[in-house]
Design an enzyme around this catalytic site. Structure first.
Site, PDB file in Angstrom:
ATOM      1  N   THR A 254      -1.747   5.488   2.281  1.00 17.64           N
ATOM      2  CA  THR A 254      -2.559   5.184   2.202  1.00 17.64           C
ATOM      3  C   THR A 254      -3.157   3.560   3.358  1.00 17.64           C
ATOM      4  O   THR A 254      -2.664   2.919   3.314  1.00 17.64           O
ATOM      5  CB  THR A 254      -3.355   3.265   0.690  1.00 17.64           C
ATOM      6  OG1 THR A 254      -2.916   4.391  -0.160  1.00 17.64           O
ATOM      7  CG2 THR A 254      -4.067   3.158   0.914  1.00 17.64           C
TER       8      THR A 254
ATOM      9  N   LEU B 249       1.328  -0.884  -0.118  1.00 15.63           N
ATOM     10  CA  LEU B 249      -0.268   0.115  -0.092  1.00 15.63           C
ATOM     11  C   LEU B 249       0.760   1.247  -0.098  1.00 15.63           C
ATOM     12  O   LEU B 249       2.639   1.172   0.321  1.00 15.63           O
ATOM     13  CB  LEU B 249      -0.977  -0.003   1.146  1.00 15.63           C
ATOM     14  CG  LEU B 249      -2.150  -1.077   1.332  1.00 15.63           C
ATOM     15  CD1 LEU B 249      -2.945  -1.074   2.948  1.00 15.63           C
ATOM     16  CD2 LEU B 249      -2.704  -1.205   0.413  1.00 15.63           C
ATOM     17  N   ASP B 250       0.299   2.126  -0.744  1.00 18.09           N
ATOM     18  CA  ASP B 250       0.950   3.434  -0.801  1.00 18.09           C
ATOM     19  C   ASP B 250       1.785   3.898   1.509  1.00 18.09           C
ATOM     20  O   ASP B 250       0.288   3.606   1.652  1.00 18.09           O
ATOM     21  CB  ASP B 250      -0.159   4.665  -0.923  1.00 18.09           C
ATOM     22  CG  ASP B 250       0.251   4.283  -2.639  1.00 18.09           C
ATOM     23  OD1 ASP B 250       1.460   3.795  -3.386  1.00 18.09           O
ATOM     24  OD2 ASP B 250      -0.310   5.082  -3.252  1.00 18.09           O
ATOM     25  N   LYS B 251       2.657   4.609   1.324  1.00 20.34           N
ATOM     26  CA  LYS B 251       2.425   6.056   3.010  1.00 20.34           C
ATOM     27  C   LYS B 251       0.749   5.827   3.239  1.00 20.34           C
ATOM     28  O   LYS B 251       0.568   5.755   4.160  1.00 20.34           O
ATOM     29  CB  LYS B 251       3.279   6.288   2.753  1.00 20.34           C
ATOM     30  CG  LYS B 251       4.446   6.683   3.804  1.00 20.34           C
ATOM     31  CD  LYS B 251       4.910   7.989   4.066  1.00 20.34           C
ATOM     32  CE  LYS B 251       4.924   9.293   3.514  1.00 20.34           C
ATOM     33  NZ  LYS B 251       3.861   9.806   4.070  1.00 20.34           N
TER      34      LYS B 251
END
Length: 322
Positions: A135, A131-133
Site C-alpha cells: 500500500t 501501511l501494508d507493504k
C-alpha cells in the site's frame, strides 16, 4: 526536550501532567533517566502541590538507541512534512513499515538512518500510522515518545482521519456510498490472511464511489477502525476485491501487481499547537496507468474541495471538452 504548561487549578504535579498525557512510565523516565520537573523554575517532585497560574516545566530525557536492534539503512525519503514533533512521509509501495522475518529494508530502517544523518537527539522510531507493504501513501511518525503518546490518545478517540483511494472490481451493483461493518479475525489455517468472522474484532469502513468503468470502481475510503488488511478484507467480503490483490481474490489482468490501494489524505490535530494538520498525496504512476488504461483515453487528475472533503475529478481531455 523541554515542555512548559500553566496550571489551571490547585492539584498535584503528577495529576496535572496526566491531563497533558504524561504517563506514569514517562514520569519515571523523567525521574530516573536524567529528566527534571520544575515549578516556577524551581525543581520539584511529582507530588508537589500546584496553585492555579503556576508554570510547570518538564525536561524529558533523550531517547537513545540503547540496543541498536534496528539497523539504519540509508534510503531517499519523500518527506511531506516535518517539525520538531512529527514526520509525514509518502511511502512507496513494495516497502514494509517495520522489520519482520520476511522484510528487513523497511520504512523504520530508512527513518532511523535519516535521524542519524540529521543528528537528532531522539533516535527511537515511533510509527503512528502503518501501511501494508504494497500500500502506498501517507505515513505518520512521532519523533519522540511524548508526541507518540499524545497521538495515540487521538487514535483511541478516532480523531486521526485517514482516507484511501482503491480500485475495486465486482459483477454486482456497488452503491455510490456505503458502510461496511463486519468483524475481522484470523482464519485458523493462516497467520497472514484475515477474514470476516463472527469471532473477529469490530471493524467499520466507509466509502464513496468517485468514478466507474464498467465493473471497476474508484472508491474513496475512510477507516473508522484499524484492523489488519481491513480495506482488502471488507471489499473482498462484499464481492469487490481490490485490483492486483490476488491474496483476497483481486484480478491481475489490469497490469498492477500489488493491491490498488493508496492513502491519499491524513488529518490530525497537532497536540502541541492545536493546529489542524491536513496532508494529501497524489496517486502513484502505476495506479494512474490503470485508470488511463480502463478508459483507453487520457484523463487529467484534478483535486478540488467540496463541502470540506477532497475529491478527485476525472475529466476527458478530448475536443477541448471540460
Amino acid at each position: 526536550m523541554r515542555f512548559e504548561f500553566v496550571a489551571d487549578q490547585r492539584m498535584k504535579v503528577k495529576t496535572f501532567l496526566k491531563k497533558h498525557d504524561i504517563s506514569k512510565a514517562l514520569l519515571a523516565k523523567i525521574k530516573f533517566e536524567g529528566g527534571k520537573i520544575q515549578v516556577n523554575y524551581q525543581e520539584q517532585n511529582a507530588i508537589f502541590l500546584l496553585e492555579a497560574g503556576d508554570i510547570v516545566t518538564i525536561d524529558i530525557p533523550c531517547e537513545e538507541d540503547v540496543t541498536g536492534s534496528l539497523k539504519a539503512l540509508d534510503h531517499p525519503l519523500d518527506i511531506v512534512y516535518e517539525d520538531e514533533h512529527f514526520l509525514v512521509i509518502n511511502k512507496p509501495y513494495g516497502v514494509a513499515s517495520i522489520p519482520s522475518i520476511l522484510h528487513s529494508n523497511t520504512m523504520a530502517n530508512f527513518v532511523k538512518a535519516y535521524y542519524l544523518k540529521q543528528g537528532y537527539e531522539n533516535k527511537q522510531i515511533h510509527i503512528v500510522t502503518r501501511l501494508d507493504k504494497d500500500t502506498s501513501g501517507l505515513m505518520l511518525f512521532a519523533k519522540h515518545g511524548y508526541a507518540h503518546a499524545r497521538l495515540d490518545k487521538q487514535l483511541q478517540s478516532k480523531l486521526i482521519q485517514k482516507r484511501y483511494y482503491a480500485l475495486v472490481q465486482g459483477e454486482e451493483h456497488l452503491d455510490m456510498a456505503g458502510e461496511i461493518i463486519a468483524p475481522i479475525g484470523r482464519p485458523e489455517d493462516s497467520i497472514i490472511t484475515r477474514c470476516v468472522t463472527p469471532l473477529g474484532k469490530y471493524a467499520h469502513t466507509s466509502y464513496r464511489s468517485v468514478s466507474s468503468w464498467d465493473n471497476v470502481h474508484l472508491v474513496d475510503i475512510e477507516l473508522h477502525t484499524g484492523r489488519t488488511h481491513q480495506i482488502r478484507v471488507h471489499f473482498s467480503h462484499i464481492g469487490f476485491p481490490l485490483l492486483g490483490d490476488d491474496l483476497y481474490g483481486g484480478s491481475l489482468e489490469f497490469g498492477i501487481d500489488r493491491q490498488a490501494l493508496h492513502c491519499h489524505r491524513l488529518e490530525f490535530v497537532n497536540p502541541f499547537t492545536k493546529e489542524e494538520m491536513v496532508f494529501e498525496s497524489d496517486l502513484t504512476n502505476d495506479f494512474q496507468s490503470v485508470i488511463m488504461a480502463l478508459g483507453n483515453k487520457q484523463y487529467i487528475i484534478r483535486r478540488c474541495r467540496f463541502h470540506g472533503n477532497s475529491w478527485l475529478i476525472w475529466r476527458l481531455k478530448t475536443q477541448n471538452r471540460w
